[in-house]
Scaffold this motif. Structure first.
Motif, PDB file in Angstrom:
ATOM      1  N   ARG A 239       9.081  -7.200  -3.598  1.00  0.00           N
ATOM      2  CA  ARG A 239       9.321  -7.239  -5.232  1.00  0.00           C
ATOM      3  C   ARG A 239      10.717  -6.456  -5.442  1.00  0.00           C
ATOM      4  NH1 ARG A 239       6.483  -6.623  -9.646  1.00  0.00           N
ATOM      5  NH2 ARG A 239       7.500  -8.660 -10.607  1.00  0.00           N
ATOM      6  N   PHE A 240      11.751  -6.833  -6.056  1.00  0.00           N
ATOM      7  CA  PHE A 240      12.851  -6.246  -6.052  1.00  0.00           C
ATOM      8  C   PHE A 240      13.631  -6.821  -7.497  1.00  0.00           C
ATOM      9  CE2 PHE A 240      13.776  -9.843  -3.443  1.00  0.00           C
ATOM     10  CZ  PHE A 240      14.816 -10.549  -4.028  1.00  0.00           C
ATOM     11  N   ALA A 241      14.413  -5.766  -7.781  1.00  0.00           N
ATOM     12  CA  ALA A 241      15.253  -6.385  -9.049  1.00  0.00           C
ATOM     13  C   ALA A 241      16.655  -6.868  -8.661  1.00  0.00           C
ATOM     14  CB  ALA A 241      15.434  -4.859  -9.798  1.00  0.00           C
ATOM     15  N   ALA A 242      17.318  -7.590  -9.440  1.00  0.00           N
ATOM     16  CA  ALA A 242      18.594  -7.946  -9.295  1.00  0.00           C
ATOM     17  C   ALA A 242      19.554  -7.815 -10.328  1.00  0.00           C
ATOM     18  CB  ALA A 242      18.493  -9.692  -9.079  1.00  0.00           C
ATOM     19  N   GLN A 243      20.740  -7.556  -9.894  1.00  0.00           N
ATOM     20  CA  GLN A 243      21.940  -7.361 -10.740  1.00  0.00           C
ATOM     21  C   GLN A 243      23.108  -8.087 -10.364  1.00  0.00           C
ATOM     22  OE1 GLN A 243      24.995  -5.644 -11.648  1.00  0.00           O
ATOM     23  NE2 GLN A 243      24.908  -5.881 -13.610  1.00  0.00           N
ATOM     24  N   GLY A 244      23.912  -8.592 -11.223  1.00  0.00           N
ATOM     25  CA  GLY A 244      25.299  -9.135 -10.830  1.00  0.00           C
ATOM     26  C   GLY A 244      26.035  -9.551 -12.002  1.00  0.00           C
ATOM     27  N   GLY A 245      27.351  -9.727 -11.685  1.00  0.00           N
ATOM     28  CA  GLY A 245      28.212 -10.309 -12.435  1.00  0.00           C
ATOM     29  C   GLY A 245      29.140 -11.397 -11.813  1.00  0.00           C
ATOM     30  N   ASP A 246      29.909 -12.163 -12.612  1.00  0.00           N
ATOM     31  CA  ASP A 246      30.535 -13.226 -11.603  1.00  0.00           C
ATOM     32  C   ASP A 246      29.674 -14.300 -11.151  1.00  0.00           C
ATOM     33  OD1 ASP A 246      33.744 -14.148 -11.512  1.00  0.00           O
ATOM     34  OD2 ASP A 246      32.776 -14.476  -9.518  1.00  0.00           O
ATOM     35  N   ILE A 247      29.891 -14.498  -9.832  1.00  0.00           N
ATOM     36  CA  ILE A 247      29.031 -15.118  -8.983  1.00  0.00           C
ATOM     37  C   ILE A 247      27.825 -14.433  -8.892  1.00  0.00           C
ATOM     38  CG2 ILE A 247      28.699 -16.391  -6.543  1.00  0.00           C
ATOM     39  CD1 ILE A 247      31.753 -16.859  -6.467  1.00  0.00           C
TER      40      ILE A 247
END
Length: 387
Positions: free
Chosen positions: A170-178
């Motif tokens: 299990r993990f976290a996710a982060q991002g911008g744009d694509i």
């Protein structure tokens, strides 16, 4: 999953070829060399070319990037390049950070240590993350796709396999744009594996369900839709080309480093909170490091084609569809058109929405401390639910 250490080592011949092409550059004329109204300023591009030829040192930038712990993993038969910085703290959360276009893994260079070792930077060690920063397929040192279908939806599946291969169930996710699209697809497709998602951009392709039996579009939401349409008519030519005829564009960019530089730097200027002076936010060496990564990748066709794949599989949702993992949004004021919170809440479980005081599309480079603090704050209450 096959895993091996990786260090960037661009061959001397590739650097020499780049220098030869830069020396042989044939630049266009301009009605006004200093203005940006028609695209990248001729005067700026001339100065960038001179810096690239005479002052930029790729080997110095390569050595700096090689201080990051990098690896190659074979996922579904293709090599994925990534940074993996273990966290220093009592219970770090695994966090996959995904870049976009025209960014690269290098745009995360300043946020990686802040997230992985907060105590070393004046923060609480309880906020630590194990930080994983993959390069999208065909970007940087990740292999380009060998068949159609590799858009953000498919990349989410690759990231799931990568994270599980690293031992993170299990993990976290982060991002911008694509990277925001990839993160939203992770939450949508694999909710049981996602602790939570933090975004600094809402993809333009995101469309919640609308129609009979659903809440009507509010005045604020309609204002956003109108603003997005107006923005696309003036600024969306790049996306129209990349999402329809990426191969044609790739011929020019693969052959001309200054053509590639002009295509990319215009976006850094237009999309950032720089007040029209791109070097106020991004030093020339930083811009050229990003552009050089695209040049040396030799897979510009793939970095453009992901737009076509995303157009084929947009973030549209069925009536009554809800995405379970909690979502946090850092809304930077000079970002591309951003919808109101209600637009996102039609599908996602939005727990945090922060209006930032400054910054634009490239948040990890423009405002790393602001972005990191919002990521930390969003995930604090989720740490106890990670099991």
């Amino acid at each position: 999953m096959s895993l091996r250490d990786f260090k960037i080592d661009v061959p001397d011949g590739d650097i020499e070829d780049l220098m030869r092409r830069l020396r042989a550059t044939r630049l266009p004329a301009a009605l006004d060399a200093g203005q940006w109204d028609d695209g990248a300023s001729l005067a700026f591009i001339q100065r960038m070319r001179d810096h690239w030829l005479n002052r930029f040192d790729w080997r110095v930038r390569q050595a700096r990037l090689n201080r990051l712990p990098q690896y190659l993993a074979t996922v579904d038969g293709a090599d994925i390049h990534f940074v993996h910085q273990p966290g220093s703290g009592p219970a770090p959360i695994p966090l996959v950070l995904t870049h976009g276009w025209p960014g690269s893994f290098a745009e995360m260079e300043r946020v990686i240590p802040l997230l992985a070792d907060p105590a070393a930077h004046g923060g609480d060690p309880g906020d630590a993350f194990h930080v994983i920063v993959p390069s999208l397929p065909g970007f940087g040192f990740s292999a380009p796709p060998r068949a159609p279908g590799v858009g953000a939806r498919h990349v989410a599946e690759l990231w799931l396999k990568l994270m599980k291969g690293l031992g993170y169930e299990r993990f976290a996710a982060q991002g911008g744009d694509i990277g925001a699209s990839v993160s939203m697809w992770l939450a949508r497709r694999f909710p049981a594996s996602i602790i939570g998602v933090h975004l600094n951009y809402i993809p333009g392709s995101y469309r919640p369900p609308l129609g009979p039996g659903l809440p009507p579009v509010t005045a604020q939401e309609q204002a956003y839709l109108d603003a997005a349409a107006a923005w696309t008519s003036v600024e969306g030519a790049y996306a129209a080309e990349q999402s329809t005829k990426p191969q044609t564009l790739a011929y020019a960019m693969t052959d001309s480093p200054m053509g590639l530089a002009a295509w990319i730097v215009e976006k850094f200027r237009t999309w950032s909170d720089c007040g029209g002076d791109v070097e106020r936010v991004f030093p020339m060496d930083e811009l050229l490091t990003d552009i050089s990564l695209y040049w040396f990748s030799r897979s510009l066709d793939a970095s453009f084609r992901i737009y076509k794949e995303n157009r084929r599989q947009p973030l549209t949702f069925e009536a009554c569809e809800r995405v379970a993992p909690m979502l946090g949004v850092a809304a930077f004021p000079h970002e591309l058109p951003t919808p109101p919170r209600s637009w996102v809440e039609r599908v996602f479980n939005v727990q945090r929405w922060t209006s930032m005081p400054s910054g634009g599309h490239f948040a990890a480079m423009e405002q790393p401390e602001l972005l990191v603090e919002d990521i930390r704050a969003f995930f604090r209450p989720l740490r106890s639910r990670r099991a």
